[in-house]
Structures are given as C-alpha cells and as structure tokens.
Design an enzyme around this catalytic site. Structure first.
Site, PDB file in Angstrom:
ATOM      1  N   HIS A 247      73.177 -14.362  60.872  1.00 49.94           N
ATOM      2  CA  HIS A 247      74.224 -14.521  59.859  1.00 49.94           C
ATOM      3  C   HIS A 247      73.754 -14.249  58.425  1.00 49.94           C
ATOM      4  O   HIS A 247      74.354 -13.486  57.693  1.00 49.94           O
ATOM      5  CB  HIS A 247      74.766 -15.965  59.894  1.00 49.94           C
ATOM      6  CG  HIS A 247      75.177 -16.455  61.244  1.00 49.94           C
ATOM      7  ND1 HIS A 247      76.391 -16.144  61.842  1.00 49.94           N
ATOM      8  CD2 HIS A 247      74.527 -17.261  62.122  1.00 49.94           C
ATOM      9  CE1 HIS A 247      76.457 -16.737  63.019  1.00 49.94           C
ATOM     10  NE2 HIS A 247      75.357 -17.409  63.222  1.00 49.94           N
TER      11      HIS A 247
HETATM   12  O1  RIB Z   1      76.977 -20.806  60.629  1.00 50.45           O
HETATM   13  C1  RIB Z   1      75.796 -20.121  60.320  1.00 50.45           C
HETATM   14  C2  RIB Z   1      75.162 -20.707  59.103  1.00 50.45           C
HETATM   15  O2  RIB Z   1      74.809 -22.063  59.366  1.00 50.45           O
HETATM   16  C3  RIB Z   1      73.846 -20.007  58.728  1.00 50.45           C
HETATM   17  O3  RIB Z   1      73.669 -20.063  57.331  1.00 50.45           O
HETATM   18  C4  RIB Z   1      72.813 -20.841  59.421  1.00 50.45           C
HETATM   19  O4  RIB Z   1      71.549 -20.813  58.740  1.00 50.45           O
HETATM   20  C5  RIB Z   1      73.394 -22.208  59.315  1.00 50.45           C
HETATM   21  O5  RIB Z   1      73.025 -22.726  58.049  1.00 50.45           O
END
Ligand code: RIB
Ligand code: CA
Length: 320
Positions: A247
């Site tokens: 992500h």
């Molecule tokens: O949902 C994904 C996010 O939540 C990313 O930033 C991961 O590192 C967690 O923090």
C-alpha cells in the site's frame, strides 16, 4: 531538475518500509523529514523503525521526529499481526546510530511547511493522520500553505481491510482523517481501490532480492513477510500472479510519477459515529451532490511501473 520537497509521516510497518526505501533512494525528492506516528505498532517502535531504515539506506541526513502515541480521541489499535510485533516483519531490531530529532512531529511539520514557499512542501501520510491533524489544529494557516497531501488510506469499492467497510489508517483515527479532509487541503487518497492493484508477486520480490543491496534486501524481506501473512490470514487465490498488496509506496510513487495513477475529483467524508462503519470513506464524485470536489481519489495504479520505481531506488549505486 526541481526536486519535490517532501515530509513522510508514517508508522513503519512493512509497507511503510518499502515506501521509505523508495523515497530514500529517489534523488528527485528533497526528503525534509520522516515523522513517526503510532499505528501498526506503538510510536516508540515506529520511530525506532524509521531510524533503522534510515540507517540501512545511509540517509542520516534526513531527521526523524517522533509524534503522536495515540489517536485524537480513541484508544490506540495496532496491526501487529500484519507487521510483526516489532513492526518490520522478521527484521531483528537494532538500536540505530542516530537518535530522533528534538521536538514533536506535529511541530516539525508546521516549521518545515511554514518556513518554505507556499504549496512547495508535499506531505505523504502512510499511517493514521493524527500528526497532521495535530499540526493543522495548532497552525490553521498550514492548510493553505501545504502542497499536495498524498494519503494512503480509505475504502470504497474494494471494501475494507480492518473491518468490512474501513481501511486501517482511517479506521485507527477517523477523527483525525475527518479533520484533515475538512481543512480543504489538497488531499489525494490512495485507498484500497488503488493499492489492491499493487501486489508483490513472486517475480517482483525475486527481482529485488537479485539487486543485492541492503535497501533491496530490506524491501524484499518485508514483502516476504507479507506474503506469509497474506497466505495465512487473508487467503491466496489460485492465480499465478498474486501477492500481498503493498500500500504505502503508492503516495510516494505518485509524487514521482503521477502518470502511474488515475485520480478522480471527489469529496470524501469519514464516518466517525457508527462503530459498525467507523472510518469508512464516503467518496462522492457527483458535483451536483457534493457542491464542490476538493479531494482526489485514486481509482487505478500501474503496479509494474511502481515496482520499477522501487527497483530503481534500491539498485546498486555506481561509485564515481
Ligand atoms: O491499510 C493499509 C495501511 O495500514 C498501510 O499504511 C499499512 O502500513 C497500515 O498502516
Ligand atoms: Ca503504514
């Protein structure tokens, strides 16, 4: 080449780690600071992890500031099952050489942004939005001074990852997200609709492992950990090209190569009242309904292009 001034606010976190390696290795970015927030693991660990990654990348020129240890209103909630108890997967923690910089992350954001030309400093938020919300509360002029605010967060068509309807960063501190979005800053959200298109396939991880640099090894090890988590917790369809979503590199990749993403103007509101849908991001694309469309929502991402950026950032450097 005009380098984009950037502050990265994060909660390392295995995918935060990959985003940091991308930023540390991209000379097009003028990385002013890394600010740590409690999220995946407590802020003492996210700040230490940011310092560890900085040291691995050889970027002690970038200050790391510690920030909020809890959300604006709610109890801290972690995501250790997805990031490991220490936050960096299987990586054994070590005490980094350089300490955190003096001062709270929110104050650092205010000072760095207010001290530079209007809209010249971008912020990439890769964890709960608590630090940025605190900065905006303390210095309301910040909203008009900020450059793009590229946020990894939000759930719409893909559904949620922490609940059926919410993504972790927004869910962890929905009040902070709502406050940031209400300021009218130039918020660009890279939610699960986009980040679920960016998956660490076997080929992409192997390419990083073949690079043979400490930065590439660190990024690959994070993805290997996520591979195992994905299989165990989320499930693994019988597709040849599959892998865990990565992500957090998306906001940083957009700042480097906006052409790798398709964005749509919108107005985003955050659910803060209901426990069932806490942290849901209601993304309205219709101007007739929203009135105005001050935000942007990423609807697609070019995974191959994003991984090429990551590979380029962590490749061996030619010694001159
Ligand atoms: O949902 C994904 C996010 O939540 C990313 O930033 C991961 O590192 C967690 O923090
Ligand atoms: Ca994160």
């Amino acid at each position: 080449m005009t380098r984009q001034a950037l502050i990265i606010d994060c909660d390392p976190g295995v995918d935060d780690a990959v985003a940091l390696m991308l930023a540390f290795g991209s000379s097009e970015l003028d990385l002013l600071a890394v600010t740590a927030v409690g999220g995946n693991v407590p802020v003492e660990k996210t700040a230490r992890n940011a310092r560890m990654l900085r040291q691995i990348a050889g970027r002690l020129d970038v200050p790391v500031f510690m920030g909020a240890d809890r959300p604006l209103r709610r109890e801290p909630a972690g995501a250790g099952e997805f990031h490991g108890a220490e936050g960096l997967g299987d990586m054994t923690p070590f005490e980094p050489d350089a300490p955190c910089a003096e001062g709270h992350a929110a104050d650092a954001i205010i000072e760095l942004v207010m001290g530079r030309p209007e809209e010249s400093v971008a912020v990439a938020v890769l964890g709960p939005l608590t630090n940025l919300a605190l900065a905006l509360r303390k210095e309301p002029r910040l909203a008009g001074r900020l450059g793009p605010v590229a946020i990894m967060g939000g759930a719409r068509s893909e559904g949620g990852n922490i609940t059926a309807s919410a993504e972790f960063n927004i869910w962890a501190d929905p009040e902070a997200a709502a406050e940031v979005l209400a300021t009218g800053c130039d918020a660009v959200l890279f939610g699960l609709d986009a980040t679920h298109q960016v998956r660490a396939t076997e080929a992409r991880i192997a390419a990083l492992e073949a690079a043979g640099t400490p930065m590439a090894d660190a990024a690959a090890s994070m993805m290997r950990f996520s591979q195992r988590v994905e299989r165990r917790i989320v499930g693994w369809p019988s597709l040849s090209e599959w892998g865990p979503p990565v992500h957090d590199p998306c906001p940083v990749a957009w700042l480097l190569r906006p052409d790798l993403f398709q964005l749509k103007p919108c107005r985003i509101a955050v659910e803060t009242e209901s426990e069932l849908t806490r942290g849901h991001t209601a993304v309205e694309f219709r101007p007739s309904v929203a009135g105005s469309l001050p935000h942007r929502w990423a609807v697609s991402a070019d995974a191959e292009g994003i991984f090429a950026l990551i590979a380029g950032a962590v490749r061996p450097r030619r010694t001159i």
